[in-house]
Motif scaffolding. Structure first.
Motif, PDB file in Angstrom:
ATOM      1  N   UNK A  66       0.837  -1.203   0.000  1.00 42.52           N
ATOM      2  CA  UNK A  66       0.000   0.000   0.000  1.00 42.52           C
ATOM      3  C   UNK A  66       0.876   1.259   0.000  1.00 42.52           C
ATOM      4  N   UNK A  67       1.927   1.241   0.807  1.00 37.43           N
ATOM      5  CA  UNK A  67       2.789   2.413   0.931  1.00 37.43           C
ATOM      6  C   UNK A  67       3.598   2.691  -0.334  1.00 37.43           C
ATOM      7  N   UNK A  68       3.765   1.694  -1.176  1.00 36.63           N
ATOM      8  CA  UNK A  68       4.409   1.939  -2.472  1.00 36.63           C
ATOM      9  C   UNK A  68       3.582   2.924  -3.297  1.00 36.63           C
ATOM     10  N   UNK A  69       2.272   2.828  -3.176  1.00 41.25           N
ATOM     11  CA  UNK A  69       1.367   3.723  -3.910  1.00 41.25           C
ATOM     12  C   UNK A  69       1.051   5.001  -3.135  1.00 41.25           C
ATOM     13  N   UNK A  70       0.967   4.872  -1.816  1.00 45.54           N
ATOM     14  CA  UNK A  70       0.565   5.995  -0.961  1.00 45.54           C
ATOM     15  C   UNK A  70       1.556   6.125   0.201  1.00 45.54           C
ATOM     16  N   UNK A  71       2.741   6.635  -0.049  1.00 48.00           N
ATOM     17  CA  UNK A  71       3.798   6.621   0.967  1.00 48.00           C
ATOM     18  C   UNK A  71       3.528   7.479   2.203  1.00 48.00           C
ATOM     19  N   UNK A  72       2.591   8.400   2.119  1.00 47.68           N
ATOM     20  CA  UNK A  72       2.313   9.272   3.262  1.00 47.68           C
ATOM     21  C   UNK A  72       0.967   8.975   3.909  1.00 47.68           C
ATOM     22  N   UNK A  73       0.442   7.786   3.711  1.00 50.52           N
ATOM     23  CA  UNK A  73      -0.835   7.401   4.302  1.00 50.52           C
ATOM     24  C   UNK A  73      -0.613   7.117   5.787  1.00 50.52           C
ATOM     25  N   UNK A  74      -0.971   8.070   6.629  1.00 50.90           N
ATOM     26  CA  UNK A  74      -0.702   7.965   8.065  1.00 50.90           C
ATOM     27  C   UNK A  74      -1.389   6.753   8.686  1.00 50.90           C
ATOM     28  N   UNK A  75      -2.607   6.473   8.256  1.00 51.23           N
ATOM     29  CA  UNK A  75      -3.331   5.320   8.810  1.00 51.23           C
ATOM     30  C   UNK A  75      -2.584   4.030   8.487  1.00 51.23           C
ATOM     31  N   UNK A  76      -2.172   3.873   7.255  1.00 50.47           N
ATOM     32  CA  UNK A  76      -1.422   2.677   6.871  1.00 50.47           C
ATOM     33  C   UNK A  76      -0.122   2.586   7.670  1.00 50.47           C
ATOM     34  N   UNK A  77       0.533   3.723   7.850  1.00 47.18           N
ATOM     35  CA  UNK A  77       1.797   3.724   8.589  1.00 47.18           C
ATOM     36  C   UNK A  77       1.605   3.288  10.039  1.00 47.18           C
ATOM     37  N   UNK A  78       0.530   3.753  10.704  1.00 45.12           N
ATOM     38  CA  UNK A  78       0.371   3.330  12.099  1.00 45.12           C
ATOM     39  C   UNK A  78      -0.110   1.885  12.187  1.00 45.12           C
TER      40      UNK A  78
END
Length: 165
Positions: free
Chosen positions: A63-75
């Motif tokens: 997911x982060x490959x497409x949306x590297x600043x997605x805070x929800x995915x990061x947490x």
């Protein structure tokens, strides 16, 4: 949606079935893996929990490959990294989430939970406190969330709860 409703209602027997069915439709759903990981941990199915947390990390990385600043995915990914004993990487993802959404109460709250599980009480309490100041007002959630159990005896955590009374 059904799995989330069952999870919120505490109907564990239905949670697994609903989320597994959802994963058949969308095998990259990090949220479904996250809920299943919590379920497996809470029911003592630790091998399944560990494998599921690895899947959370994998789905999050994609997911982060497409949306590297997605805070929800990061947490979500950071919490899974803690569960897989990769604390250093968890901290990196947590910092990225804070940079992406420094004033988002749900991000702060969830990272507070992550740091609580890591035994970093000061950081955990500071994040939960800031989440509440910014509008996270779910006292019942704070009282029941097992991720916050390590903080319960801390007067600072009790003060946060008192503000929500």
């Amino acid at each position: 949606i059904a799995g989330t409703a069952y999870d919120a209602a505490g109907q564990r027997d239905k949670v697994e079935k609903a989320f597994l069915a959802g994963l058949e439709l969308n095998p990259s759903n990090m949220r479904a893996y996250e809920v299943l990981g919590r379920l497996y941990t809470s029911t003592g199915r630790l091998d399944e929990a560990t494998e599921t947390e690895r899947r959370v990390v994998s789905a999050t990385e994609k997911h982060l490959e497409l949306y590297p600043d997605d805070a929800r995915a990061l947490y979500i990914g950071a919490q899974a990294l803690v569960a897989t004993s990769d604390a250093a990487r968890a901290r990196q993802w947590a910092e990225r989430a804070l940079e992406a959404a420094p004033d988002e109460p749900s991000v702060l709250y969830n990272l507070g939970c992550m740091y609580s599980l890591m035994g970093e009480r000061d950081k955990a309490i500071a994040l939960v406190d800031e989440a509440v100041k910014l509008g996270f007002g779910y006292r019942a959630w704070l009282e029941k969330d097992g991720d916050l159990d390590p903080l319960r005896d801390d007067p600072r955590f009790q003060a946060i709860l008192a503000r929500l009374a």
